[in-house]
Design an enzyme around this catalytic site. Sequence first.
Site, PDB file in Angstrom:
ATOM      1  CG  ASP A 296      99.292 -16.231  25.486  1.00  0.00           C
ATOM      2  OD1 ASP A 296      99.175 -14.925  24.973  1.00  0.00           O
ATOM      3  OD2 ASP A 296     100.652 -16.609  25.421  1.00  0.00           O
TER       4      ASP A 296
HETATM    5  C1  NOJ Z   1     100.917 -13.849  22.931  1.00  0.00           C
HETATM    6  C2  NOJ Z   1     101.818 -13.846  23.961  1.00  0.00           C
HETATM    7  O1  NOJ Z   1     102.260 -15.147  24.170  1.00  0.00           O
HETATM    8  C3  NOJ Z   1     101.749 -13.214  25.112  1.00  0.00           C
HETATM    9  O2  NOJ Z   1     102.901 -13.167  26.244  1.00  0.00           O
HETATM   10  C4  NOJ Z   1     101.151 -11.771  25.208  1.00  0.00           C
HETATM   11  O3  NOJ Z   1     101.305 -10.975  26.206  1.00  0.00           O
HETATM   12  C5  NOJ Z   1      99.983 -11.738  24.105  1.00  0.00           C
HETATM   13  N1  NOJ Z   1     100.179 -12.507  23.117  1.00  0.00           N
HETATM   14  C6  NOJ Z   1      99.224 -10.603  24.001  1.00  0.00           C
HETATM   15  O4  NOJ Z   1     100.164  -9.809  23.327  1.00  0.00           O
END
Ligand code: NOJ
Length: 762
Positions: A296
């Site tokens: 993430d």
């Molecule tokens: C953080 C989020 O937790 C995740 O779900 C998302 O895909 C990413 N950022 C990218 O935006």
Amino acid sequence: MSKFFSFFITIFILTTINCKAQQKQKMNKGIKKSIAGKVDSLLNIMTLEEKIGQMNQYNGFWDVTGPSPKGGNAEKKYEDIKKGLVGSMLTVRGVDQVRSVQKIAVEDTRLGIPLIIGFDVIHGYKTLSPIPLAEAASWDLDAIEKSASVAASEAAASGINWTFGPNVDVSRDPRWGRVMEGAGEDAYLGSKIATARVNGFQGDDLSKVNTIAACAKHFAGYGFSESGKEYNTVSIDRSTLYNVVLPPFKAAVDADVKTLMNSFNELDGIPATGNKFLQRDILKEKWGFNGFVISDWASIKEMISWGHAKDLNQAAELAVEAGCDMDMESYAYVDELVKLVKEGKVDERLIDDAVRRILTVKYELGLFDDPYKYCNEELEKTVIGSDENRAAVLDMAKKSIVLLKNENQLLPLPKEGKKIAVIGGLADDNNSILGSWRIASDDHSGVSILEGLQKYTGNQLLYKKGADVTIGETAFTEELTINTTDTSDFKEAILTAKDADIVIMVLGEHGFQTGEARSRTELGLPGVQQELLEAVYGVNKNIVLVLTNGRPLTINWASEHIPTIVEAWQLGTETGNAVAQVLYGDYNPSGKLPMTFPRNVGQIPIYYNQKQTGRPLNSENNVFWSHYSDVANTPLYPFGHGLSYTNFKYSNLKVSKTNFKTDDIIEVTFDLTNTGKFYGKEVVQLYIRDLFASVTRPIKELKGFELVALNAGETKKITLKLTKAELGFYNNNGDFVIEPGDFKVFVGGSSETTLETEITLH
Ligand code: NOJ
């Protein structure tokens, strides 16, 4: 593969290395062998740096068609793409921008390996479908799959080939703002929806121009963030991990999901990003997942804050060892991995494995055949926002609405001759109803509920705001805690309501009060809306309360006093049309809650499949049993609850075998009768309980459901099946077992079922 053939391919690739895009495409087209062979050939000629580049993803934040960016990390990113040190970009969108960035990767780098372009396509791209939690309320797997395929087609037409969805995090905590992104509290329903969404995004052929790679996230346990607080620690037992958290991921893997994203939380004290048990032992070894895992956002780096890695170098080592194949925005792999491999701390075979996985998905998407295949201006113009897509999201929106309560049959509304007051700032809002996570859509592009109602012209419609939810316009990037305290518009709203035959009150949450980083500890109606509701009720009790929100709310007072309550969530672009068609009875609601509505925040986590405990309510009814002394154990609205304008009766429950063996199939049959006056659809639900087991089992577990359509007065015999897949469970070693003994079988229109019988496994 023969050595000669492999040698030939390698020479062929080397001689074309400096060619421009077209030649490279031809080269790739010319290689007629399996993707695995192509990937190996390419790997053979890649430098260590180029391999690690494939494991690096950057966020695109600049105008790629404009001058190259300056300052901070921007310049580095730009230079790194040129050096072949970037395998993927996220948040670049639109054919023009994607083509420009792809051109750098394909034409300016030594090997010309195309980028995979990722984006958070969470509930639609530009044409928005309902938030995922709302879609889950439809229990309509075909509609959900269709919705994901519409989203994929629009994203793909905009140059994107990979979505960071579906979110398959099971959660029992509505304080957690991200429940709006998932499918609710149940692993069985969540698994079915995970499969539908993966199939919708990826279609039957990933190389088609209207399909994109999916990403099941967040692996794993994120939905159990302690106290519902975002980015928090997670503490769950093995039984919950295996039986509740992991099944939707397993379903996504079985549906051939191409990627997984790990998560911000820790599990057993080890951040998920550096968690080998999750990513290597379970996902890649036990389940045989052969796609790739992305971190993430900066979650590799965050292992330093967690106190797990002492610096970025160690974080990179831990993450790659644990099976995280691609780094989103930590700069850990691109800056540290070469060193780690050269020092012998990381085995290059781990790098090869990660790169092989990433290149395979790129090949499957067809990016090597044509890196610009998702860059078709014509498609971009015709697909995005098409009438067909709007019709599909409208259909999904209607199916997502849940009728919570309909006393006195206030709904469906009469179509003429009435004076109807519409009250609430959210009624006239074409932005909030789009929900959170809609990065590509235009602000204010939804049909407001008021607009939808105005299309029915037979009644006199009088709108008064009464009150807003928050102060002013709000954006996704803002901290949103400022609810309004302004009651100055109450007076005219109350006067209008007093004089009306029926009052429609549209209340709930602002669209950005749920989503990432939007945890709340109070789950009532934000701001002064509760006050407004009570004031209007004081002058007119004929209220239809339409809720627009992204999570279960605590609406005790409303539930007790307001005769009719409609859960309309945030339904995306076509919200207003969907709500109006349901209120006027042109669509009979059939949605069922995918998440329990608590009576108060203190009951959380509250979910239907709780454990019996050693002290359930006993017949003596003494004080020493598992309960609260200030609130009932029951929820306000249970999982699976949802009404229709018609009524359904369940009867005649039978099982094909009361005594069965492990491999038997048990047919559960019952009659469903539409006893009301309207055609309608009912989600029939089948639950089981394993009465005694080596690991205690919940009091009820959903194990089957079907959406049944019935004309008024019609009866249908329904058959649902139970096999060992439904009757078994994961023990604490993660092995799937089915144990002899007695099971209860329940059937009904919600988790508060109406019919039950027993079966025994010998
Ligand atoms: C953080 C989020 O937790 C995740 O779900 C998302 O895909 C990413 N950022 C990218 O935006």
